[in-house]
Design a protein around this motif. Sequence first.
Motif, PDB file in Angstrom:
ATOM      1  N   ALA A 273      47.024 -47.496  -8.098  1.00 27.37           N
ATOM      2  CA  ALA A 273      46.644 -48.893  -7.844  1.00 27.37           C
ATOM      3  C   ALA A 273      45.883 -49.014  -6.527  1.00 27.37           C
ATOM      4  N   SER A 274      46.299 -48.270  -5.510  1.00 26.75           N
ATOM      5  CA  SER A 274      45.603 -48.362  -4.223  1.00 26.75           C
ATOM      6  C   SER A 274      44.209 -47.747  -4.312  1.00 26.75           C
ATOM      7  N   VAL A 275      44.040 -46.705  -5.106  1.00 28.04           N
ATOM      8  CA  VAL A 275      42.719 -46.106  -5.320  1.00 28.04           C
ATOM      9  C   VAL A 275      41.831 -47.086  -6.088  1.00 28.04           C
ATOM     10  N   ALA A 276      42.383 -47.752  -7.103  1.00 30.29           N
ATOM     11  CA  ALA A 276      41.613 -48.750  -7.858  1.00 30.29           C
ATOM     12  C   ALA A 276      41.174 -49.895  -6.949  1.00 30.29           C
ATOM     13  N   TRP A 277      42.075 -50.357  -6.096  1.00 32.70           N
ATOM     14  CA  TRP A 277      41.732 -51.419  -5.150  1.00 32.70           C
ATOM     15  C   TRP A 277      40.615 -50.951  -4.210  1.00 32.70           C
ATOM     16  N   SER A 278      40.730 -49.736  -3.719  1.00 30.96           N
ATOM     17  CA  SER A 278      39.716 -49.194  -2.820  1.00 30.96           C
ATOM     18  C   SER A 278      38.360 -49.130  -3.512  1.00 30.96           C
ATOM     19  N   TRP A 279      38.354 -48.640  -4.746  1.00 29.45           N
ATOM     20  CA  TRP A 279      37.089 -48.545  -5.474  1.00 29.45           C
ATOM     21  C   TRP A 279      36.500 -49.933  -5.714  1.00 29.45           C
ATOM     22  N   LEU A 280      37.345 -50.881  -6.087  1.00 28.72           N
ATOM     23  CA  LEU A 280      36.890 -52.248  -6.324  1.00 28.72           C
ATOM     24  C   LEU A 280      36.277 -52.844  -5.062  1.00 28.72           C
ATOM     25  N   ARG A 281      36.905 -52.617  -3.931  1.00 27.59           N
ATOM     26  CA  ARG A 281      36.454 -53.215  -2.667  1.00 27.59           C
ATOM     27  C   ARG A 281      35.291 -52.476  -2.018  1.00 27.59           C
ATOM     28  N   THR A 282      35.178 -51.149  -2.258  1.00 27.23           N
ATOM     29  CA  THR A 282      34.175 -50.376  -1.516  1.00 27.23           C
ATOM     30  C   THR A 282      33.292 -49.490  -2.380  1.00 27.23           C
ATOM     31  N   GLY A 283      33.703 -49.196  -3.609  1.00 24.84           N
ATOM     32  CA  GLY A 283      32.996 -48.210  -4.410  1.00 24.84           C
ATOM     33  C   GLY A 283      33.416 -46.788  -4.062  1.00 24.84           C
TER      34      GLY A 283
ATOM     35  N   VAL B  26      34.475 -46.662   4.624  1.00 17.61           N
ATOM     36  CA  VAL B  26      33.373 -47.380   3.999  1.00 17.61           C
ATOM     37  C   VAL B  26      33.635 -48.876   4.116  1.00 17.61           C
ATOM     38  N   PRO B  27      32.630 -49.660   4.501  1.00 10.92           N
ATOM     39  CA  PRO B  27      32.860 -51.106   4.611  1.00 10.92           C
ATOM     40  C   PRO B  27      33.103 -51.740   3.239  1.00 10.92           C
ATOM     41  N   VAL B  28      33.819 -52.852   3.254  1.00  9.49           N
ATOM     42  CA  VAL B  28      34.085 -53.555   2.000  1.00  9.49           C
ATOM     43  C   VAL B  28      32.793 -54.189   1.500  1.00  9.49           C
ATOM     44  N   ARG B  29      32.733 -54.402   0.207  1.00  4.65           N
ATOM     45  CA  ARG B  29      31.592 -55.065  -0.405  1.00  4.65           C
ATOM     46  C   ARG B  29      32.067 -56.402  -0.952  1.00  4.65           C
ATOM     47  N   PRO B  30      31.157 -57.351  -1.154  1.00  3.62           N
ATOM     48  CA  PRO B  30      31.567 -58.653  -1.703  1.00  3.62           C
ATOM     49  C   PRO B  30      32.216 -58.464  -3.067  1.00  3.62           C
ATOM     50  N   LEU B  31      33.313 -59.141  -3.271  1.00  5.24           N
ATOM     51  CA  LEU B  31      34.093 -58.960  -4.490  1.00  5.24           C
ATOM     52  C   LEU B  31      33.473 -59.657  -5.704  1.00  5.24           C
ATOM     53  N   ALA B  32      32.873 -60.828  -5.515  1.00  4.98           N
ATOM     54  CA  ALA B  32      32.344 -61.602  -6.645  1.00  4.98           C
ATOM     55  C   ALA B  32      31.326 -60.815  -7.478  1.00  4.98           C
ATOM     56  N   PRO B  33      30.322 -60.173  -6.883  1.00  2.00           N
ATOM     57  CA  PRO B  33      29.370 -59.413  -7.721  1.00  2.00           C
ATOM     58  C   PRO B  33      30.023 -58.256  -8.474  1.00  2.00           C
ATOM     59  N   VAL B  34      31.006 -57.620  -7.869  1.00  2.00           N
ATOM     60  CA  VAL B  34      31.691 -56.512  -8.530  1.00  2.00           C
ATOM     61  C   VAL B  34      32.455 -57.030  -9.750  1.00  2.00           C
TER      62      VAL B  34
END
Length: 181
Positions: free
Chosen positions: A110-120, A142-150
Amino acid sequence: MRGRPPARTERRLRVRHLLNWVNLSTPLGLLVARVGGARVRRGPRLLYLADRYRWRFPAGSAFTVGDVVITRHDVDALVARRPRLLGHEEAHSRQWAACLGLPFLPLYVASVAWSWLRTGDRAARSVFERRAGLADGGYDDVPVRPLAPVLAAGARSVLAAVRGARRSAGTGADVGRGTAG
């Protein structure tokens, strides 16, 4: 563990080691290493080192199951290149103990999925990797990316898959309804 008296540090190591045997994560790690063809030996700080692991999964230069650090590489050569790696993997060993064994796996995923969702990136925002030390594990912050486009892109992918499934479900609908000839 700077600044702690040696007896206290030694007690913490023994407690972690005992917990990982009792919660069965270390026996699981030894089994994974053995099935993967790794060579297992005792390492520092009550860890087991398993190198020359043959499977390609999971990704990464090393991974830890209980008190067993597993790698596809020669562990001595790997540690020579990355001297803080065993400290990073020992932190994962403590996390296995803190999560009481197998619950670590779904929590880590779950933490890896969250990381991928937030940063790729699978590690940059994983709470487990951050607490073990990203740089020590060979990961970049890696900096976080905007969540809405993802989320929007994910929703579009799911909708396209559903539409494709509906189209393919319609094919062959008349099978068995042909006229006798």
